[in-house]
Design a protein around this motif. Structure first.
Motif, PDB file in Angstrom:
ATOM      1  N   ALA A  32       0.833  -1.206   0.000  1.00 45.80           N
ATOM      2  CA  ALA A  32       0.000   0.000   0.000  1.00 45.80           C
ATOM      3  C   ALA A  32       0.869   1.258   0.000  1.00 45.80           C
ATOM      4  CB  ALA A  32      -0.932   0.005   1.203  1.00 45.80           C
ATOM      5  N   ILE A  33       1.947   1.245   0.757  1.00 51.62           N
ATOM      6  CA  ILE A  33       2.850   2.401   0.798  1.00 51.62           C
ATOM      7  C   ILE A  33       3.536   2.587  -0.549  1.00 51.62           C
ATOM      8  CG2 ILE A  33       5.020   3.250   1.791  1.00 51.62           C
ATOM      9  CD1 ILE A  33       4.061   2.086   4.465  1.00 51.62           C
ATOM     10  N   ILE A  34       3.969   1.489  -1.156  1.00 48.79           N
ATOM     11  CA  ILE A  34       4.623   1.583  -2.465  1.00 48.79           C
ATOM     12  C   ILE A  34       3.651   2.106  -3.518  1.00 48.79           C
ATOM     13  CG2 ILE A  34       5.630   0.197  -4.334  1.00 48.79           C
ATOM     14  CD1 ILE A  34       6.948  -1.506  -2.089  1.00 48.79           C
ATOM     15  N   LEU A  35       2.423   1.598  -3.506  1.00 51.20           N
ATOM     16  CA  LEU A  35       1.412   2.064  -4.464  1.00 51.20           C
ATOM     17  C   LEU A  35       1.122   3.551  -4.268  1.00 51.20           C
ATOM     18  CD1 LEU A  35      -0.622   1.416  -6.704  1.00 51.20           C
ATOM     19  CD2 LEU A  35      -2.270   0.855  -4.906  1.00 51.20           C
ATOM     20  N   THR A  36       0.978   3.976  -3.027  1.00 48.38           N
ATOM     21  CA  THR A  36       0.740   5.389  -2.738  1.00 48.38           C
ATOM     22  C   THR A  36       1.899   6.250  -3.237  1.00 48.38           C
ATOM     23  OG1 THR A  36      -0.566   4.815  -0.797  1.00 48.38           O
ATOM     24  CG2 THR A  36       0.308   7.059  -0.889  1.00 48.38           C
ATOM     25  N   THR A  37       3.114   5.790  -3.019  1.00 50.74           N
ATOM     26  CA  THR A  37       4.297   6.523  -3.468  1.00 50.74           C
ATOM     27  C   THR A  37       4.331   6.641  -4.989  1.00 50.74           C
ATOM     28  OG1 THR A  37       5.518   5.750  -1.536  1.00 50.74           O
ATOM     29  CG2 THR A  37       6.812   6.581  -3.386  1.00 50.74           C
ATOM     30  N   LEU A  38       4.000   5.551  -5.675  1.00 51.98           N
ATOM     31  CA  LEU A  38       3.991   5.577  -7.138  1.00 51.98           C
ATOM     32  C   LEU A  38       2.935   6.549  -7.671  1.00 51.98           C
ATOM     33  CD1 LEU A  38       4.464   1.786  -7.942  1.00 51.98           C
ATOM     34  CD2 LEU A  38       6.090   3.643  -8.361  1.00 51.98           C
ATOM     35  N   ILE A  39       1.750   6.503  -7.092  1.00 52.26           N
ATOM     36  CA  ILE A  39       0.678   7.399  -7.539  1.00 52.26           C
ATOM     37  C   ILE A  39       1.059   8.847  -7.242  1.00 52.26           C
ATOM     38  CG2 ILE A  39      -1.703   8.107  -7.124  1.00 52.26           C
ATOM     39  CD1 ILE A  39      -2.327   5.103  -6.665  1.00 52.26           C
ATOM     40  N   TRP A  40       1.512   9.109  -6.021  1.00 53.08           N
ATOM     41  CA  TRP A  40       1.875  10.462  -5.631  1.00 53.08           C
ATOM     42  C   TRP A  40       3.017  10.980  -6.504  1.00 53.08           C
ATOM     43  CZ3 TRP A  40       1.511  12.272   0.027  1.00 53.08           C
ATOM     44  CH2 TRP A  40       1.842  13.611   0.133  1.00 53.08           C
ATOM     45  N   GLY A  41       4.026  10.169  -6.703  1.00 56.12           N
ATOM     46  CA  GLY A  41       5.171  10.588  -7.515  1.00 56.12           C
ATOM     47  C   GLY A  41       4.798  10.856  -8.955  1.00 56.12           C
ATOM     48  N   SER A  42       3.876  10.083  -9.486  1.00 56.66           N
ATOM     49  CA  SER A  42       3.479  10.284 -10.886  1.00 56.66           C
ATOM     50  C   SER A  42       2.732  11.601 -11.077  1.00 56.66           C
ATOM     51  CB  SER A  42       2.627   9.124 -11.376  1.00 56.66           C
ATOM     52  OG  SER A  42       1.368   9.116 -10.743  1.00 56.66           O
ATOM     53  N   THR A  43       2.091  12.091 -10.039  1.00 58.07           N
ATOM     54  CA  THR A  43       1.357  13.349 -10.186  1.00 58.07           C
ATOM     55  C   THR A  43       2.287  14.521 -10.469  1.00 58.07           C
ATOM     56  OG1 THR A  43       1.345  13.849  -7.812  1.00 58.07           O
ATOM     57  CG2 THR A  43      -0.519  12.584  -8.694  1.00 58.07           C
ATOM     58  N   PHE A  44       3.518  14.462 -10.000  1.00 57.89           N
ATOM     59  CA  PHE A  44       4.456  15.553 -10.266  1.00 57.89           C
ATOM     60  C   PHE A  44       4.803  15.609 -11.754  1.00 57.89           C
ATOM     61  CE2 PHE A  44       5.130  14.844  -5.732  1.00 57.89           C
ATOM     62  CZ  PHE A  44       5.002  16.140  -5.264  1.00 57.89           C
TER      63      PHE A  44
END
Length: 84
Positions: free
Chosen positions: A12-24
């Motif tokens: 869940a943390i990795i998925l959140t990081t990927l989604i958050w990072g892609s928004t930039f």
């Protein structure tokens, strides 16, 4: 069995990081073509609709106090985004 619960949390943390990072990266590309306020005016309602679709009971079952707190926090983050 604890290992399985930790793996789920890690995923869940990795998925959140990927989604958050892609928004930039997406924001950077979008802001090359749209003014920042237009981007925010589209992004925020889309996020609200997605959240309501994913969690309808929590959104539509919320009481007056929760809606008031949500509106206050939404206003604050909106101001923060505009000021950024």
């Amino acid at each position: 069995m604890k290992l399985k619960s930790h793996l789920g949390a890690d995923a869940a943390i990795i998925l959140t990081t990927l989604i958050w990072g892609s928004t930039f990266a997406v924001a950077r590309g979008v802001l090359d073509h749209w003014p920042p306020l237009t981007y925010l005016a589209i992004r925020m309602p889309l996020a609200a609709l997605l959240f309501a679709a994913l969690f309808p009971r929590q959104v539509f079952g919320a009481g007056r106090a929760a809606w008031k707190a949500g509106a206050t926090l939404g206003l604050l983050i909106g101001v923060a985004f505009v000021m950024q």
